[in-house]
Design an enzyme around this catalytic site. Structure first.
Site, PDB file in Angstrom:
ATOM      1  N   PHE A  21      54.601  42.771  31.711  1.00  0.00           N
ATOM      2  CA  PHE A  21      55.066  43.018  30.343  1.00  0.00           C
ATOM      3  C   PHE A  21      54.389  44.259  29.760  1.00  0.00           C
ATOM      4  O   PHE A  21      54.773  44.747  28.695  1.00  0.00           O
ATOM      5  CB  PHE A  21      54.755  41.774  29.494  1.00  0.00           C
ATOM      6  CG  PHE A  21      55.243  41.832  28.075  1.00  0.00           C
ATOM      7  CD1 PHE A  21      56.580  42.089  27.776  1.00  0.00           C
ATOM      8  CD2 PHE A  21      54.365  41.613  27.024  1.00  0.00           C
ATOM      9  CE1 PHE A  21      57.027  42.143  26.452  1.00  0.00           C
ATOM     10  CE2 PHE A  21      54.806  41.654  25.701  1.00  0.00           C
ATOM     11  CZ  PHE A  21      56.143  41.914  25.420  1.00  0.00           C
ATOM     12  N   LYS A  71      41.229  44.006  40.254  1.00  0.00           N
ATOM     13  CA  LYS A  71      40.326  44.094  39.092  1.00  0.00           C
ATOM     14  C   LYS A  71      38.835  44.161  39.462  1.00  0.00           C
ATOM     15  O   LYS A  71      38.053  44.777  38.758  1.00  0.00           O
ATOM     16  CB  LYS A  71      40.522  42.884  38.180  1.00  0.00           C
ATOM     17  CG  LYS A  71      41.765  42.918  37.324  1.00  0.00           C
ATOM     18  CD  LYS A  71      41.732  41.714  36.385  1.00  0.00           C
ATOM     19  CE  LYS A  71      43.001  41.581  35.598  1.00  0.00           C
ATOM     20  NZ  LYS A  71      42.923  40.502  34.590  1.00  0.00           N
ATOM     21  N   GLY A 134      38.282  34.443  36.785  1.00  0.00           N
ATOM     22  CA  GLY A 134      38.098  35.764  36.186  1.00  0.00           C
ATOM     23  C   GLY A 134      38.326  35.756  34.682  1.00  0.00           C
ATOM     24  O   GLY A 134      37.585  36.393  33.918  1.00  0.00           O
ATOM     25  N   ALA A 135      39.354  35.033  34.230  1.00  0.00           N
ATOM     26  CA  ALA A 135      39.645  35.016  32.788  1.00  0.00           C
ATOM     27  C   ALA A 135      38.506  34.336  32.035  1.00  0.00           C
ATOM     28  O   ALA A 135      38.097  34.803  30.966  1.00  0.00           O
ATOM     29  CB  ALA A 135      40.971  34.307  32.539  1.00  0.00           C
ATOM     30  N   THR A 198      42.498  27.701  33.090  1.00  0.00           N
ATOM     31  CA  THR A 198      43.050  27.437  34.423  1.00  0.00           C
ATOM     32  C   THR A 198      44.551  27.711  34.387  1.00  0.00           C
ATOM     33  O   THR A 198      45.137  27.774  33.303  1.00  0.00           O
ATOM     34  CB  THR A 198      42.856  25.962  34.855  1.00  0.00           C
ATOM     35  OG1 THR A 198      43.742  25.142  34.088  1.00  0.00           O
ATOM     36  CG2 THR A 198      41.416  25.502  34.682  1.00  0.00           C
ATOM     37  N   MET A 202      51.016  26.220  33.846  1.00  0.00           N
ATOM     38  CA  MET A 202      51.832  27.423  34.039  1.00  0.00           C
ATOM     39  C   MET A 202      53.123  27.017  34.763  1.00  0.00           C
ATOM     40  O   MET A 202      53.049  26.437  35.850  1.00  0.00           O
ATOM     41  CB  MET A 202      51.059  28.452  34.866  1.00  0.00           C
ATOM     42  CG  MET A 202      51.709  29.808  34.906  1.00  0.00           C
ATOM     43  SD  MET A 202      50.563  31.052  35.513  1.00  0.00           S
ATOM     44  CE  MET A 202      50.429  30.633  37.218  1.00  0.00           C
ATOM     45  N   GLY A 247      48.814  31.689  24.512  1.00  0.00           N
ATOM     46  CA  GLY A 247      48.393  32.700  25.488  1.00  0.00           C
ATOM     47  C   GLY A 247      48.994  34.077  25.258  1.00  0.00           C
ATOM     48  O   GLY A 247      48.389  35.096  25.614  1.00  0.00           O
TER      49      GLY A 247
HETATM   50  P1  NAP Z   1      41.367  32.578  38.765  1.00  0.00           P
HETATM   51  O1  NAP Z   1      40.330  33.625  38.801  1.00  0.00           O
HETATM   52  O2  NAP Z   1      42.131  32.245  40.001  1.00  0.00           O
HETATM   53  O3  NAP Z   1      40.666  31.216  38.221  1.00  0.00           O
HETATM   54  C1  NAP Z   1      41.374  30.014  38.056  1.00  0.00           C
HETATM   55  C2  NAP Z   1      40.402  28.906  37.646  1.00  0.00           C
HETATM   56  O4  NAP Z   1      41.169  27.732  37.417  1.00  0.00           O
HETATM   57  C3  NAP Z   1      39.361  28.564  38.718  1.00  0.00           C
HETATM   58  O5  NAP Z   1      38.155  28.218  38.098  1.00  0.00           O
HETATM   59  C4  NAP Z   1      39.977  27.353  39.424  1.00  0.00           C
HETATM   60  O6  NAP Z   1      39.021  26.432  39.901  1.00  0.00           O
HETATM   61  C5  NAP Z   1      40.736  26.696  38.287  1.00  0.00           C
HETATM   62  N1  NAP Z   1      41.933  25.994  38.805  1.00  0.00           N
HETATM   63  C6  NAP Z   1      42.997  26.586  39.421  1.00  0.00           C
HETATM   64  N2  NAP Z   1      43.915  25.630  39.743  1.00  0.00           N
HETATM   65  C7  NAP Z   1      43.389  24.452  39.322  1.00  0.00           C
HETATM   66  C8  NAP Z   1      43.862  23.095  39.391  1.00  0.00           C
HETATM   67  N3  NAP Z   1      45.038  22.797  39.922  1.00  0.00           N
HETATM   68  N4  NAP Z   1      43.065  22.122  38.875  1.00  0.00           N
HETATM   69  C9  NAP Z   1      41.867  22.420  38.314  1.00  0.00           C
HETATM   70  N5  NAP Z   1      41.364  23.682  38.238  1.00  0.00           N
HETATM   71  C10 NAP Z   1      42.135  24.677  38.727  1.00  0.00           C
HETATM   72  O7  NAP Z   1      42.485  32.903  37.673  1.00  0.00           O
HETATM   73  P2  NAP Z   1      42.290  33.725  36.299  1.00  0.00           P
HETATM   74  O8  NAP Z   1      42.485  35.168  36.559  1.00  0.00           O
HETATM   75  O9  NAP Z   1      41.048  33.259  35.652  1.00  0.00           O
HETATM   76  O10 NAP Z   1      43.590  33.250  35.474  1.00  0.00           O
HETATM   77  C11 NAP Z   1      43.744  31.894  35.101  1.00  0.00           C
HETATM   78  C12 NAP Z   1      45.034  31.710  34.301  1.00  0.00           C
HETATM   79  O11 NAP Z   1      44.972  32.469  33.107  1.00  0.00           O
HETATM   80  C13 NAP Z   1      46.300  32.180  35.034  1.00  0.00           C
HETATM   81  O12 NAP Z   1      47.323  31.252  34.758  1.00  0.00           O
HETATM   82  C14 NAP Z   1      46.618  33.521  34.398  1.00  0.00           C
HETATM   83  O13 NAP Z   1      47.999  33.805  34.403  1.00  0.00           O
HETATM   84  C15 NAP Z   1      46.130  33.271  32.977  1.00  0.00           C
HETATM   85  N6  NAP Z   1      45.724  34.524  32.308  1.00  0.00           N
HETATM   86  C16 NAP Z   1      46.303  34.827  31.101  1.00  0.00           C
HETATM   87  C17 NAP Z   1      45.934  35.988  30.446  1.00  0.00           C
HETATM   88  C18 NAP Z   1      46.576  36.315  29.122  1.00  0.00           C
HETATM   89  O14 NAP Z   1      46.517  37.492  28.721  1.00  0.00           O
HETATM   90  N7  NAP Z   1      47.130  35.365  28.392  1.00  0.00           N
HETATM   91  C19 NAP Z   1      44.979  36.860  31.008  1.00  0.00           C
HETATM   92  C20 NAP Z   1      44.386  36.502  32.224  1.00  0.00           C
HETATM   93  C21 NAP Z   1      44.777  35.324  32.871  1.00  0.00           C
HETATM   94  P3  NAP Z   1      38.085  26.730  41.218  1.00  0.00           P
HETATM   95  O15 NAP Z   1      36.973  27.603  40.719  1.00  0.00           O
HETATM   96  O16 NAP Z   1      37.602  25.372  41.621  1.00  0.00           O
HETATM   97  O17 NAP Z   1      38.983  27.388  42.210  1.00  0.00           O
END
Ligand code: NAP
Length: 288
Positions: A21, A71, A134-135, A198, A202, A247
């Site tokens: 976007f 990143k 990461g977020a 998390t 989504m 979000g």
């Molecule tokens: P990431 O680095 O992959 O981290 C995901 C986290 O969620 C990890 O701690 C993981 O646990 C946990 N997780 C994933 N699946 C899970 C499940 N089924 N049950 C329990 N815990 C779970 O991802 P990220 O970059 O932080 O992004 C996370 C989300 O935020 C994504 O959906 C992304 O689209 C969204 N996001 C939105 C924005 C925005 O601008 N609104 C910006 C960035 C990200 P583990 O550590 O145990 O693997």
């Protein structure tokens, strides 16, 4: 848009980028603020990241955003990295200042702005973050920079939560704790703000919290997942008449902050609403 020989080039580097976007955000802002710029996207393979970054310098591209999967690794190819981006360990925005590439992270700043825009103060607030990816890193660092009293991280595995706890403990006054326990009703009595970072929810109706829990009336509930707009977590919060932050606000605000870094222009409040309308239109949805 009048593209000519003086048009400045901005772009997104990631893989895949076709769903992004960001071009809609930045091309709207260039037009509104009369900046002779254009923003587009490049799919860059992991093995080509260093060449992509060299290309920014070689072509004189003014600035770029960086997204999954680059990143973290992109930091190795930059000349300077802002202190919070260094703590977060990830860069999502690069400014090319006369051939010097400077890295920033605007994700957490964008999230924090979403809360401040709603009239909330962060000073001395008690926060719980679900997830430790990461977020969460970027949000935790920016919340601590804004003097929240405490952050409790809940993640299914403890290793990444512990890494974030170490960063916060070593650099800020904010109290930090973590656990892999599921959230229970009593846990929510001790916090002011609950944030899901998390991907749970989504494109699904899964919820990162037990929906039978009754939350305290003053809890602010935030989800950084933006598809769907009303995630199960936010529906649960709304059912209990709680204030929520969607979000989409973080997504837009991280872009506004990147634009300000590149152009030194301060955006105004109506930009968030105007960009939300663009999002609704291109996705054929209504936020109401
Ligand atoms: P990431 O680095 O992959 O981290 C995901 C986290 O969620 C990890 O701690 C993981 O646990 C946990 N997780 C994933 N699946 C899970 C499940 N089924 N049950 C329990 N815990 C779970 O991802 P990220 O970059 O932080 O992004 C996370 C989300 O935020 C994504 O959906 C992304 O689209 C969204 N996001 C939105 C924005 C925005 O601008 N609104 C910006 C960035 C990200 P583990 O550590 O145990 O693997």
């Amino acid at each position: 848009m009048n593209i000519n020989a003086k048009t400045k080039m901005f772009c997104l580097l990631g893989n895949p980028v076709k769903h992004s976007f960001s071009p809609n955000i930045h091309n709207y802002l260039f037009e509104k603020y009369n900046v002779n710029g254009v923003y587009t996207c490049f799919d860059v393979e992991q093995s080509n990241l260093n060449k992509g970054i060299e290309g920014i310098k070689a072509l004189g591209i003014s600035g770029c955003n960086v997204t999954i999967p680059h990143k973290v690794r992109v930091i190795n190819y930059l000349d300077e990295v802002n202190s919070n981006a260094r703590l977060i360990g990830a860069v999502n925005t690069i400014k090319n200042e006369g051939g010097v590439l400077k890295g920033y992270n605007t994700d957490g700043v964008g999230f924090v702005k979403s809360i401040l825009d709603k009239g909330y103060k962060l000073n001395n607030k008690r926060v719980m973050i679900i997830g430790a990816g990461g977020a969460c890193r970027s949000i935790a660092v920016e919340l601590a920079s804004n003097n929240v009293l405490s952050i409790n991280i809940r993640n299914r595995s403890e290793e990444k939560a512990k890494e974030i706890a170490n960063i916060i403990q070593g650099n800020f006054q904010t109290r930090i704790s973590y656990s892999k326990e599921a959230i229970n009703e009593n846990d929510l009595d001790d916090i002011d703000i609950l944030i899901n970072t998390t991907p749970i929810g989504m494109e699904s109706n899964l919820c990162p919290i037990d929906e039978s829990i009754n939350p305290p009336k003053s809890l602010l509930v935030c989800d950084i997942v933006y598809k769907p707009h009303n995630t199960s977590l936010l529906k649960w919060a709304k059912k209990h008449n709680l204030e929520v932050i969607h979000g989409i606000n973080m997504l837009i605000n991280q872009g506004l902050h990147a634009f300000s870094i590149w152009t030194d222009i301060k955006t105004d409040d109506e930009d968030v609403e105007n960009i939300k309308k663009i999002y609704e239109k291109i996705n054929n949805i209504s936020f109401d």
